[in-house]
Enzyme design. Sequence first.
Site, PDB file in Angstrom:
ATOM      1  CD1 TRP A 118      69.004 130.390 -21.107  1.00 27.13           C
ATOM      2  CD2 TRP A 118      71.055 131.075 -21.628  1.00 27.13           C
ATOM      3  NE1 TRP A 118      68.996 131.753 -21.095  1.00 27.13           N
ATOM      4  CE2 TRP A 118      70.245 132.208 -21.417  1.00 27.13           C
ATOM      5  CE3 TRP A 118      72.380 131.268 -21.981  1.00 27.13           C
ATOM      6  CZ2 TRP A 118      70.720 133.500 -21.534  1.00 27.13           C
ATOM      7  CZ3 TRP A 118      72.859 132.561 -22.093  1.00 27.13           C
ATOM      8  CH2 TRP A 118      72.033 133.655 -21.871  1.00 27.13           C
ATOM      9  CG  HIS A 119      75.451 129.564 -23.421  1.00 24.24           C
ATOM     10  ND1 HIS A 119      75.245 129.030 -22.180  1.00 24.24           N
ATOM     11  CD2 HIS A 119      76.125 130.725 -23.225  1.00 24.24           C
ATOM     12  CE1 HIS A 119      75.783 129.832 -21.268  1.00 24.24           C
ATOM     13  NE2 HIS A 119      76.304 130.872 -21.863  1.00 24.24           N
ATOM     14  N   GLY A 120      72.546 128.018 -26.807  1.00 20.41           N
ATOM     15  CA  GLY A 120      72.241 127.872 -28.224  1.00 20.41           C
ATOM     16  C   GLY A 120      71.652 126.519 -28.513  1.00 20.41           C
ATOM     17  CG  PHE A 161      74.047 132.944 -26.554  1.00 18.39           C
ATOM     18  CD1 PHE A 161      74.155 132.060 -27.617  1.00 18.39           C
ATOM     19  CD2 PHE A 161      75.194 133.423 -25.975  1.00 18.39           C
ATOM     20  CE1 PHE A 161      75.390 131.650 -28.081  1.00 18.39           C
ATOM     21  CE2 PHE A 161      76.444 133.026 -26.410  1.00 18.39           C
ATOM     22  CZ  PHE A 161      76.542 132.145 -27.478  1.00 18.39           C
TER      23      PHE A 161
END
Lengths: 358, 526
Positions: free
Chosen positions: B377-379, B526
């Site tokens: 999800w963060h990248g 993000f």
Amino acid sequence: MRRLITPACLVVICLLGLAELGARVFFAQDISGRFDYGYNPQAGFAERADGTVELFRAGGRRFYPQTFQRPRAPGVFRIFVVGDSVPRGAGLKKAYPWLLGQELRQHDIRAESINLAVPGYGARRCQIVLQKALTFEPSLIILHFDDYNKWEDEREWRRSQEFKGWHPRHWLMKIFIFRRLYEAKLEKVFWPLVPEEIRLRYAVNDADAQVAAGQDPKEIAARIKLAYDTAVQNVAMVRARHIPVILVTQCRLEQDGHHRLYLTDHGLDALGKSLAGPGVYHVSMKEVLSGQDIKRIFANFSGHLHQEGHQLLARALCAKIELERAALGIPAPSVTVAERPQEAKTAAPAGPSVPRKP
Amino acid sequence: MSFISWQYFIFLPVIIISYWLLPPRRRLLLVLAGSYFFYGCWDVRFLALVLATTVIDYNCGLSIAGRKNRPWQVLGLALLPAAWCLGCHLGLPAAGISDNLLLISVGLGLAFFGAHEAIGLLARGRRPKYYLVLSVVFCLAILGFFKYFNFFVGSFQSMMGVVGVRANWALLKIILPVGISFYTFQSLGYVIDVYRGQSPVCADFLTFATFDAFFPQLVSGPIERGRNLIPQFEKGADFRESHIQDGLRLILVGLFKKIFVADNCAILANYAFASQTTLNGYWAVIGVVAFAFQIYSDFSGYTDIARGSARLLGINLMENFKFPYTSRTPSEFWGRWHISLSTWFRDYLYIPLGGNRGTRWETLRNLTIVMLLAGLWHGADWIFVLWGAYHGVLLILYRVVPPFNRIPDKDGAWTWRDVLAVPLMLLFTLVGWAIFRSPSVSFLAAWFGALGHWDSSLGLSWESSSLWLLFHILPLILLQVLTWKYRDEATLTHVPWLARGLVYTLMILLIVSSGEQDKEFIYFQF
């Protein structure tokens, strides 16, 4: 609605208001020209009622604190040295303008050598300093020329113009105490604590753009051309008043792929030689310092010198002035240096006075 | 428009003053228009995506609750994003909306309408599940395309390369829309809640659109729940001085964290984690400590400004951070760090997977899946997946392996064991940040290698840089000590007013001493 202003909020307003008021009342001189980024012709020169001219420093980019008399005393040979951080040196008495005054006085010349160098000033801002300096009856102008600060000149010009505008981006920094605090942190905390490599690599305050510009050949060429043109204008401006000029061209210490140190003038010597003529003399820093222990006399790779380097430059300039003594209108010494009696030394003027630190 | 830009500090007062002057019903319209303007300042094209998410989840939410709109209403709403694209195409040629993009937006609108109406033909009892699937598929498709398309295609190409198959697919030039992960998750959370009956359905499109695009938390959270935010919009707030006082205080604390702490720590962190930097042990440590404070102050600062801005409008947003570096265990850390995201994953992924109700192995499997996805999800980068996996391993370690599994993770009274547990967890967290911040796996290996070389002649002087770091993190630590009592990072109301005034003044001075920087927030990407 009245409860919106809480006691804590009042404390904040009062403290900030008092700080701003105090700064504006007690440090008015500090504020003068502070937001002009070097483009205020008065900034740094303060003429007093008693006829003295005071050069002051406000923690930002200003002159070293010095004073001199507005009307030049008869027989005094007044020299103004205009340039950037290299002639400014690490301290007033460690830099070659001051040392030159001492050398000249030892050669029986009643010299008053004033350091008008400001770090980061390129030819454009030096021109502003020069315009003002020319109104104070100089006998000789020494223009220390380097093309390194041209980019910074332009950036500061842009900033000064922006700052005068209405743009909300600058509203906060128009509050003097905020601006002063920002500068103080930059100068007293950021510069000393964060290594230069980090500052240059990532930096803050356009340094990245400065580095990028410094590596683009087209930008370098355009920058040098502008700097050259402005330097030529500066020389012409001084000569229009029939004041002699010594053009000191900067060299810098560099390192080749094998870590060997060498001096380079980036083509400035050629400019200096081309401008030399009647009333315009040229001293090449590279020529003066070649053959010396360059590792010891240079403070870093940007051309800054230790005191020993400044001393060498001061002697070279003194020799040049001695050589052109007649052309510069300096009367011949009554006795030779070797025969000079002790009292003659003490009789010479002591140069510009340095205000005592408060 | 960033929260620390001068534009925001003109935009916000205009919105706040107008908001309180308008009659309650018109306030929502103002907030929605302001939110779209706020988002449009980045890129007007991507407002179509916000609108698309809103339209999909609004219709699906209504339909799940059995209050399906009439077909012409669904069609009209489904074509809203296309209408926005057309408006930009005609009125804002500089926005760069091509004919193809216009056709795609119309096509997607019609596809949604078609699928929505087709589900309406199914038996009544089966519809809610399919409407939920429709919402999840459409929203995740948008998110997946804009955020992960190139990542998966590139990874697939690399995998094929390993087995000797050349797949020369051109990657698309996709710009990541700001905040897409945040508003997509928020909107999806609402639909799932409606499906589960945990949230009342929002029948008013204006209210729902405001919930989906509420400017304080649109681009970087907190990822709010419909059941918390929608009733506040519906009810409306009365003006109280405390709204303004709390809001301004939160904004001040947020600015302090972002401008004074995060941006100044970033100078060292960016140097230490640059691929061309020669690291030694000192710089490896300075870099990761600087980054730990940077990311915490950056994101929690953003959250404080978001909460403060919302508070000025009389809206309460959830807390997102609660002193995360004082955690004793990984599960406590995730209960204190980015709370809105970790609870989202808990509520909508971990629990549906079975949570900790199954066997021990199933629990560990669920934890691993959740943490891998939280990392992703963060990248769109394997380094984030690795970071997620690392935290998954930590969670498992603290559940299974003694003596770690004996450390309580409840927020209770501190014991002598905490004296060891907190620094140990902090150390694990720092290693996690080293993974997170490393530009590549090879750099990460070099970072670990540097920990074995404590030779200060390698690299730059670390002593003065440590002072720079201390200069910026000590005031933050002092602030945390002051706010610890109320377990809220921005509450200072228990401090006497004179001391509070001094603290505020000091914070203002520290903020302005850091100058005219206008840096982006880390979590925007993000």
